[in-house]
Design a protein around this motif. Structure first.
Motif, PDB file in Angstrom:
ATOM      1  N   ARG A 155       0.415  -1.053   0.095  1.00  0.00           N
ATOM      2  CA  ARG A 155       0.005   0.225  -0.329  1.00  0.00           C
ATOM      3  C   ARG A 155       0.688   0.991   0.091  1.00  0.00           C
ATOM      4  NH1 ARG A 155      -2.790  -0.055   4.960  1.00  0.00           N
ATOM      5  NH2 ARG A 155      -3.117  -1.593   4.711  1.00  0.00           N
ATOM      6  N   PHE A 156       1.257   1.390   0.927  1.00  0.00           N
ATOM      7  CA  PHE A 156       2.877   2.038   0.898  1.00  0.00           C
ATOM      8  C   PHE A 156       3.777   2.816  -0.086  1.00  0.00           C
ATOM      9  CE2 PHE A 156       1.511   2.751   5.860  1.00  0.00           C
ATOM     10  CZ  PHE A 156       2.268   4.767   5.859  1.00  0.00           C
ATOM     11  N   ALA A 157       3.998   1.604  -0.959  1.00  0.00           N
ATOM     12  CA  ALA A 157       5.008   1.756  -2.130  1.00  0.00           C
ATOM     13  C   ALA A 157       3.737   2.267  -3.547  1.00  0.00           C
ATOM     14  CB  ALA A 157       5.346   0.070  -2.388  1.00  0.00           C
ATOM     15  N   ALA A 158       2.284   1.221  -3.535  1.00  0.00           N
ATOM     16  CA  ALA A 158       1.873   2.104  -4.748  1.00  0.00           C
ATOM     17  C   ALA A 158       1.632   3.366  -4.244  1.00  0.00           C
ATOM     18  CB  ALA A 158       0.246   1.265  -4.827  1.00  0.00           C
ATOM     19  N   LYS A 159       1.002   3.918  -2.730  1.00  0.00           N
ATOM     20  CA  LYS A 159       0.652   4.868  -2.911  1.00  0.00           C
ATOM     21  C   LYS A 159       1.513   6.807  -2.339  1.00  0.00           C
ATOM     22  CE  LYS A 159      -3.933   4.419  -0.628  1.00  0.00           C
ATOM     23  NZ  LYS A 159      -5.381   4.243  -0.535  1.00  0.00           N
ATOM     24  N   ARG A 160       3.074   6.233  -1.998  1.00  0.00           N
ATOM     25  CA  ARG A 160       3.978   6.943  -1.238  1.00  0.00           C
ATOM     26  C   ARG A 160       3.702   7.660  -0.074  1.00  0.00           C
ATOM     27  NH1 ARG A 160       6.891   9.941  -6.446  1.00  0.00           N
ATOM     28  NH2 ARG A 160       5.057  10.622  -6.441  1.00  0.00           N
ATOM     29  N   VAL A 161       3.751   8.806   0.461  1.00  0.00           N
ATOM     30  CA  VAL A 161       3.692   9.600   1.154  1.00  0.00           C
ATOM     31  C   VAL A 161       3.661  11.172   1.235  1.00  0.00           C
ATOM     32  CG1 VAL A 161       4.931   9.332   3.471  1.00  0.00           C
ATOM     33  CG2 VAL A 161       4.911   7.622   2.576  1.00  0.00           C
ATOM     34  N   MET A 162       3.453  11.394   1.492  1.00  0.00           N
ATOM     35  CA  MET A 162       2.791  13.085   1.479  1.00  0.00           C
ATOM     36  C   MET A 162       2.901  13.766   2.601  1.00  0.00           C
ATOM     37  SD  MET A 162      -0.813  15.993   0.422  1.00  0.00           S
ATOM     38  CE  MET A 162      -0.698  15.483  -0.555  1.00  0.00           C
ATOM     39  N   TYR A 163       4.642  14.754   2.821  1.00  0.00           N
ATOM     40  CA  TYR A 163       4.977  15.360   3.934  1.00  0.00           C
ATOM     41  C   TYR A 163       4.283  16.697   4.278  1.00  0.00           C
ATOM     42  CZ  TYR A 163       7.622  11.260   4.011  1.00  0.00           C
ATOM     43  OH  TYR A 163       8.405  10.478   4.208  1.00  0.00           O
ATOM     44  N   VAL A 164       3.671  17.382   4.962  1.00  0.00           N
ATOM     45  CA  VAL A 164       2.841  18.304   5.459  1.00  0.00           C
ATOM     46  C   VAL A 164       3.311  19.333   6.081  1.00  0.00           C
ATOM     47  CG1 VAL A 164       0.790  19.859   5.509  1.00  0.00           C
ATOM     48  CG2 VAL A 164       0.536  17.453   4.319  1.00  0.00           C
ATOM     49  N   ARG A 165       4.055  20.191   6.617  1.00  0.00           N
ATOM     50  CA  ARG A 165       4.566  20.586   7.267  1.00  0.00           C
ATOM     51  C   ARG A 165       4.560  22.304   7.056  1.00  0.00           C
ATOM     52  NH1 ARG A 165      11.193  19.849   6.199  1.00  0.00           N
ATOM     53  NH2 ARG A 165      11.188  21.241   8.270  1.00  0.00           N
ATOM     54  N   ASN A 166       4.179  22.526   8.175  1.00  0.00           N
ATOM     55  CA  ASN A 166       3.934  24.221   8.831  1.00  0.00           C
ATOM     56  C   ASN A 166       4.969  24.935   9.424  1.00  0.00           C
ATOM     57  OD1 ASN A 166       0.982  24.835   7.473  1.00  0.00           O
ATOM     58  ND2 ASN A 166       0.727  22.502   8.236  1.00  0.00           N
ATOM     59  N   TYR A 167       5.777  26.086   8.897  1.00  0.00           N
ATOM     60  CA  TYR A 167       6.679  26.490   9.930  1.00  0.00           C
ATOM     61  C   TYR A 167       6.336  27.855  10.906  1.00  0.00           C
ATOM     62  CZ  TYR A 167       8.764  24.062   5.787  1.00  0.00           C
ATOM     63  OH  TYR A 167       9.232  22.680   4.976  1.00  0.00           O
ATOM     64  N   GLY A 168       7.260  27.466  11.780  1.00  0.00           N
ATOM     65  CA  GLY A 168       7.527  28.648  12.779  1.00  0.00           C
ATOM     66  C   GLY A 168       6.678  28.627  13.873  1.00  0.00           C
ATOM     67  N   ASN A 169       5.532  29.612  14.171  1.00  0.00           N
ATOM     68  CA  ASN A 169       4.786  30.017  14.958  1.00  0.00           C
ATOM     69  C   ASN A 169       5.563  29.355  16.180  1.00  0.00           C
ATOM     70  OD1 ASN A 169       2.910  31.320  13.596  1.00  0.00           O
ATOM     71  ND2 ASN A 169       2.237  29.398  12.737  1.00  0.00           N
ATOM     72  N   GLY A 170       6.679  29.286  16.988  1.00  0.00           N
ATOM     73  CA  GLY A 170       6.786  28.430  17.717  1.00  0.00           C
ATOM     74  C   GLY A 170       7.076  27.267  17.730  1.00  0.00           C
ATOM     75  N   LEU A 171       6.182  26.344  16.778  1.00  0.00           N
ATOM     76  CA  LEU A 171       5.783  24.912  17.435  1.00  0.00           C
ATOM     77  C   LEU A 171       6.915  24.112  16.241  1.00  0.00           C
ATOM     78  CD1 LEU A 171       2.227  25.434  17.519  1.00  0.00           C
ATOM     79  CD2 LEU A 171       4.451  24.981  19.056  1.00  0.00           C
ATOM     80  N   ASP A 172       7.628  24.433  14.891  1.00  0.00           N
ATOM     81  CA  ASP A 172       8.728  24.453  14.507  1.00  0.00           C
ATOM     82  C   ASP A 172       9.311  24.950  13.424  1.00  0.00           C
ATOM     83  OD1 ASP A 172       9.533  22.088  13.213  1.00  0.00           O
ATOM     84  OD2 ASP A 172       7.825  21.343  11.874  1.00  0.00           O
ATOM     85  N   LEU A 173      10.962  24.053  13.259  1.00  0.00           N
ATOM     86  CA  LEU A 173      11.534  25.124  12.613  1.00  0.00           C
ATOM     87  C   LEU A 173      10.822  26.658  11.668  1.00  0.00           C
ATOM     88  CD1 LEU A 173      14.186  23.215  12.167  1.00  0.00           C
ATOM     89  CD2 LEU A 173      14.644  24.117  13.435  1.00  0.00           C
ATOM     90  N   PRO A 174      11.033  27.916  12.341  1.00  0.00           N
ATOM     91  CA  PRO A 174      10.737  28.790  11.491  1.00  0.00           C
ATOM     92  C   PRO A 174      11.361  28.242   9.686  1.00  0.00           C
ATOM     93  CG  PRO A 174      13.304  29.256  12.924  1.00  0.00           C
ATOM     94  CD  PRO A 174      12.723  28.151  12.980  1.00  0.00           C
ATOM     95  N   TRP A 175      10.996  28.994   9.008  1.00  0.00           N
ATOM     96  CA  TRP A 175      11.447  28.880   7.387  1.00  0.00           C
ATOM     97  C   TRP A 175      12.397  29.748   6.838  1.00  0.00           C
ATOM     98  CZ3 TRP A 175      11.738  32.240   4.549  1.00  0.00           C
ATOM     99  CH2 TRP A 175      10.647  34.103   4.107  1.00  0.00           C
TER     100      TRP A 175
END
Length: 376
Positions: free
Chosen positions: A204-224
């Motif tokens: 299933r993973f090989a066929a569909k692959r993976v989408m990574y969604v990132r929202n940067y900054g706001n003090g929660l993740d690395l700033p862009w």
């Protein structure tokens, strides 16, 4: 997954090593080879896990082939590194396809400059840490700190930058200071991870692959600005277009990116299939329940600092990710760091992580040999 004085230190160290007289180096090499020959003559024929090779001993930890341990025969002094340079390169070339990782132990690697000189024996060109997903500090000469997460946090096993279409084929680690308690760098064979994951999930993973969604900054993740190394939005957009990353500027001025990447990859040299993604790490289910609940009370799923979906945008089943995490747990191999250790891993054949620790710990990282995934 961090400068003129530092450069001067590196040059001075390299000159000091090179300044060892040829007579001393020759004697050291001769002694090492003699010791290796003597040891080999005493070796039981059935002991295939250990052999001697031109002054470099090779052995495995009990119970497994990962990592191979390579050490200088006899005393590892300043002359042992240049004297054994060819053997170090040969060991890396021969051992990585089979073992996936080599732990160079007992060499005189006592500083960042020593580490840089050692690394360049095998991989002369190092890479910048671009489009990173974790906080690191640049130390010098494309050498960085390992991920700077709090000491109590466990970092799951993963392959470096497998959440992108570009990654390093080799990754180096250097233990500058071993934690008094914990702090190991667990390893797992990515080929075996691929084989052990149930076929229904793997396919299933090989066929569909993976989408990574990132929202940067706001003090929660690395700033862009830190991730892309620029304050220029146009430069970020150019980078994203070239890398196949969809990006959008949100109303609050922050950035969201989406990228569809491989779940399974084929090693370019061995031709073997490997499990190569970070769905289990990016997915919201990787957060502890309290943190997950708190974030979801504030953000919609698409606004979470990071998340993983199937490549078609459909949600990944939490139960499937639990099975994947269980495979990693079963295959994790740990060893205790010793100060001065240098570990070289094939980034596609071996996943790495970090165990929680107490006390001071300093592990440096360098990456080499860029690879770009083939368009699917």
């Amino acid at each position: 997954m961090t400068d003129s004085s530092a450069s001067s230190t590196s040059e001075a160290t390299s000159e000091a090593i090179s300044a060892a007289t040829s007579e001393a180096m020759s004697a050291a090499t001769s002694e090492a080879m003699s010791a290796a020959s003597s040891a080999a003559s005493r070796e039981a024929p059935e002991d295939a896990a250990r052999r001697q090779a031109a002054g470099l001993s090779r052995s495995c930890f009990p119970g497994g082939a990962l990592p191979l341990v390579a050490s200088p025969v006899g005393r590892g002094d300043a002359a042992s590194v240049p004297a054994l340079a060819a053997e170090i390169r040969a060991c890396a070339e021969e051992a990585l396809p089979r073992h996936g990782a080599v732990l160079f132990r007992g060499f005189p690697v006592r500083s960042t400059a020593d580490f840089h000189a050692f690394v360049r024996l095998v991989t002369p060109e190092l890479l910048d840490y671009t489009f990173g997903s974790t906080p690191r500090s640049h130390v010098q000469d494309r050498i960085y700190t390992s991920t700077e997460y709090p000491a109590h946090q466990h970092i799951p096993l993963h392959n470096e930058q497998s959440y992108t279409l570009d990654w390093p084929l080799k990754i180096w680690f250097h233990c500058a200071a071993a934690a008094p308690e914990g702090g190991s760098t667990p390893l797992a064979d990515s080929r075996e991870v691929f084989r052990r994951i149930p076929a229904r999930i793997r396919e299933r993973f090989a066929a569909k692959r993976v989408m990574y969604v990132r929202n940067y900054g706001n003090g929660l993740d690395l700033p862009w600005q830190k991730v892309f190394g620029t304050n220029d939005r146009a430069e970020v957009e150019r980078f994203c277009r070239a890398a196949g990353i969809a990006c959008e500027w949100k109303a609050d001025g922050e950035l969201r990116t989406r990228q569809v990447c491989q779940a399974v990859a084929t090693h370019p040299r061995t031709g073997e299939h490997v499990w190569f993604n970070q769905a289990h790490l990016f997915h919201v289910s990787n957060l502890d329940p309290a943190t997950r609940e708190a974030l979801l009370s504030i953000f919609t799923e698409q606004d979470l600092p990071r998340n993983a979906l199937y490549g078609d945008g459909s949600p990944i089943e939490g139960a499937a990710l639990d099975e994947i995490r269980d495979v990693y747990r079963q295959l994790a191999v740990e060893f205790a760091w010793r100060e001065g250790d240098v570990l070289l891993a094939d980034n596609m054949l071996v996943a790495h992580g970090r165990a929680p620790f107490r006390g001071p710990r300093k592990v440096l990282v360098a990456m080499a040999e860029p690879y770009r995934a083939k368009a699917s």
